[in-house]
Motif scaffolding. Structure first.
Motif, mmCIF file in Angstrom:
data_model
loop_
_atom_site.group_PDB
_atom_site.id
_atom_site.type_symbol
_atom_site.label_atom_id
_atom_site.label_comp_id
_atom_site.label_asym_id
_atom_site.label_seq_id
_atom_site.Cartn_x
_atom_site.Cartn_y
_atom_site.Cartn_z
ATOM 1 N N ALA A 158 2.673 -2.998 0.872
ATOM 2 C CA ALA A 158 1.869 -2.351 1.919
ATOM 3 C C ALA A 158 2.547 -1.169 2.593
ATOM 4 O O ALA A 158 1.899 -0.449 3.357
ATOM 5 C CB ALA A 158 1.491 -3.392 2.990
ATOM 6 N N GLY A 159 3.837 -0.936 2.317
ATOM 7 C CA GLY A 159 4.550 0.096 3.051
ATOM 8 C C GLY A 159 4.935 -0.414 4.429
ATOM 9 O O GLY A 159 4.467 -1.474 4.873
ATOM 10 N N PHE A 160 5.760 0.355 5.120
ATOM 11 C CA PHE A 160 6.220 -0.094 6.437
ATOM 12 C C PHE A 160 5.061 -0.158 7.430
ATOM 13 O O PHE A 160 4.884 -1.162 8.127
ATOM 14 C CB PHE A 160 7.311 0.838 6.966
ATOM 15 N N ASP A 161 4.274 0.886 7.490
ATOM 16 C CA ASP A 161 3.176 0.916 8.464
ATOM 17 C C ASP A 161 2.122 -0.143 8.174
ATOM 18 O O ASP A 161 1.547 -0.725 9.103
ATOM 19 C CB ASP A 161 2.527 2.308 8.483
ATOM 20 N N GLY A 162 1.840 -0.379 6.908
ATOM 21 C CA GLY A 162 0.791 -1.319 6.554
ATOM 22 C C GLY A 162 1.221 -2.777 6.560
ATOM 23 O O GLY A 162 0.375 -3.679 6.516
ATOM 24 N N ALA A 163 2.527 -3.025 6.595
ATOM 25 C CA ALA A 163 3.012 -4.399 6.567
ATOM 26 C C ALA A 163 2.687 -5.120 7.871
ATOM 27 O O ALA A 163 2.796 -4.542 8.953
ATOM 28 C CB ALA A 163 4.525 -4.409 6.334
ATOM 29 N N ARG A 164 2.295 -6.365 7.777
ATOM 30 C CA ARG A 164 1.975 -7.182 8.944
ATOM 31 C C ARG A 164 2.935 -8.369 9.005
ATOM 32 O O ARG A 164 3.136 -9.064 8.007
ATOM 33 C CB ARG A 164 0.531 -7.686 8.872
ATOM 34 N N VAL A 165 3.497 -8.563 10.193
ATOM 35 C CA VAL A 165 4.458 -9.652 10.369
ATOM 36 C C VAL A 165 3.783 -11.001 10.117
ATOM 37 O O VAL A 165 4.405 -11.937 9.600
ATOM 38 C CB VAL A 165 5.077 -9.602 11.780
ATOM 39 N N ALA A 166 2.505 -11.104 10.457
ATOM 40 C CA ALA A 166 1.780 -12.348 10.211
ATOM 41 C C ALA A 166 1.766 -12.691 8.724
ATOM 42 O O ALA A 166 1.922 -13.862 8.333
ATOM 43 C CB ALA A 166 0.354 -12.230 10.744
ATOM 44 N N ARG B 28 10.389 -8.271 1.942
ATOM 45 C CA ARG B 28 10.571 -7.308 0.853
ATOM 46 C C ARG B 28 9.286 -7.162 0.046
ATOM 47 O O ARG B 28 8.864 -6.047 -0.274
ATOM 48 C CB ARG B 28 11.728 -7.762 -0.048
ATOM 49 N N GLU B 29 8.663 -8.270 -0.286
ATOM 50 C CA GLU B 29 7.411 -8.226 -1.048
ATOM 51 C C GLU B 29 6.319 -7.481 -0.292
ATOM 52 O O GLU B 29 5.629 -6.612 -0.853
ATOM 53 C CB GLU B 29 6.948 -9.658 -1.342
ATOM 54 N N VAL B 30 6.171 -7.802 0.991
ATOM 55 C CA VAL B 30 5.095 -7.207 1.784
ATOM 56 C C VAL B 30 5.345 -5.725 2.019
ATOM 57 O O VAL B 30 4.422 -4.903 1.935
ATOM 58 C CB VAL B 30 4.929 -7.958 3.125
ATOM 59 N N PHE B 31 6.575 -5.356 2.309
ATOM 60 C CA PHE B 31 6.886 -3.941 2.547
ATOM 61 C C PHE B 31 6.645 -3.108 1.288
ATOM 62 O O PHE B 31 6.136 -1.983 1.368
ATOM 63 C CB PHE B 31 8.335 -3.782 3.010
ATOM 64 N N ALA C 260 11.111 -0.091 -7.139
ATOM 65 C CA ALA C 260 10.080 -0.090 -6.089
ATOM 66 C C ALA C 260 10.707 -0.159 -4.703
ATOM 67 O O ALA C 260 10.282 0.550 -3.782
ATOM 68 C CB ALA C 260 9.122 -1.261 -6.292
ATOM 69 N N PHE C 261 11.732 -0.969 -4.553
ATOM 70 C CA PHE C 261 12.379 -1.086 -3.238
ATOM 71 C C PHE C 261 13.164 0.180 -2.904
ATOM 72 O O PHE C 261 13.180 0.628 -1.757
ATOM 73 C CB PHE C 261 13.304 -2.298 -3.205
ATOM 74 N N LEU C 262 13.824 0.775 -3.880
ATOM 75 C CA LEU C 262 14.573 2.012 -3.644
ATOM 76 C C LEU C 262 13.643 3.143 -3.238
ATOM 77 O O LEU C 262 13.988 3.966 -2.384
ATOM 78 C CB LEU C 262 15.366 2.385 -4.903
ATOM 79 N N ASP C 263 12.455 3.197 -3.841
ATOM 80 C CA ASP C 263 11.472 4.207 -3.444
ATOM 81 C C ASP C 263 11.042 3.995 -1.995
ATOM 82 O O ASP C 263 10.894 4.951 -1.230
ATOM 83 C CB ASP C 263 10.252 4.148 -4.367
ATOM 84 N N LEU C 264 10.846 2.742 -1.620
ATOM 85 C CA LEU C 264 10.478 2.429 -0.239
ATOM 86 C C LEU C 264 11.591 2.845 0.710
ATOM 87 O O LEU C 264 11.337 3.460 1.759
ATOM 88 C CB LEU C 264 10.208 0.928 -0.107
ATOM 89 N N ALA C 265 12.827 2.546 0.363
ATOM 90 C CA ALA C 265 13.967 2.895 1.215
ATOM 91 C C ALA C 265 14.077 4.407 1.397
ATOM 92 O O ALA C 265 14.362 4.899 2.494
ATOM 93 C CB ALA C 265 15.259 2.342 0.606
ATOM 94 N N ALA C 266 13.828 5.157 0.323
ATOM 95 C CA ALA C 266 13.886 6.620 0.403
ATOM 96 C C ALA C 266 12.808 7.161 1.338
ATOM 97 O O ALA C 266 13.054 8.074 2.135
ATOM 98 C CB ALA C 266 13.729 7.222 -0.989
#
Length: 219
Positions: free
Chosen positions: A28-36, A22-25, A105-111
């Motif tokens: 950085a957004g979905f595309d910018g988030a890194r699983v590492a 949640r913090e990373v997404f 912030a999370f709701l904006d990401l979900a939208a």
């Protein structure tokens, strides 16, 4: 390791992964988030994250599903403390405004994700289950004669949630603490727009009929 301890450890890791994700997404957004990076913040190796979630998309779906499920469960618990539909509506409004301010912030990401990606239908169902809390209260209010029948529920729903979300964004942008009158004003406006019109008092009706009769005699 006993099965119970193994299960507890697995659940602890899952919660840690979701919290970190949640913090990373959000950052950085979905595309910018890194699983590492998600693994690093969760305190586990990147490969371990993939044991729990096969893809980054699966991780995001789990995050969204959990968010809406928690929101819905807490909303229902909040509403269940009241029996009158108007009181339930007030409680839901207060809960929703508080939640949006906290999780903006999370709701904006979900939208953004709903617009840009093909979100799993089951995840969308969790969102629908949340907004359905309002629909159930509204239907109960109509049945109790508190709200006018025949009005499209989705318009009333949009007025309810839309007003609260707009207010939450304004509060966040201004950096204000939450004004106490937001929910009260919304409920008053909602009652004015959708409240059942009271039946005319029989005495008033009789007086009006008598007055009309007198006017007709003078004509």
């Amino acid at each position: 390791m006993p099965d119970t301890a193994r299960t507890d450890r697995s659940e602890d890791r899952r919660r840690a992964i979701l919290k970190a994700a949640r913090e990373v997404f959000i950052e950085a957004g979905f595309d910018g988030a890194r699983v590492a990076e998600i693994g690093r913040r969760a305190g586990i190796a990147e490969g371990t994250v993939y044991i729990y979630y096969k893809t980054k998309s699966a991780l995001m779906e789990a995050l969204l599903a959990g968010f809406w499920q928690d929101l819905t469960r807490n909303a229902r618990e909040t509403v269940a403390r009241h029996s009158d539909p108007l009181e339930q509506l007030h409680a839901l409004a207060d809960y929703h405004l508080t939640s949006v301010i906290r999780d903006l912030a999370f709701l904006d990401l979900a939208a953004k994700l709903r617009k840009a990606y093909s979100v799993d239908p089951e995840t969308r169902d969790f969102l629908r289950a949340y907004v359905a809390v309002f629909d159930e209260i509204y239907a109960a209010g109509v049945a109790a004669g508190l709200f006018r029948a025949g009005q499209p529920a989705w318009i009333a729903r949009d007025m309810f949630y839309g007003t609260l979300e707009y207010s939450a964004r304004t509060i966040a942008l201004r950096g204000d603490t939450r004004p106490t009158g937001v929910v009260d004003n919304l409920i008053q406006a909602f009652k004015s727009t959708y409240g059942a019109k009271p039946a005319l008092d029989e005495t008033l009706v009789s007086r009006l009929e008598a007055a009309i009769s007198q006017l007709e005699k003078r004509a």
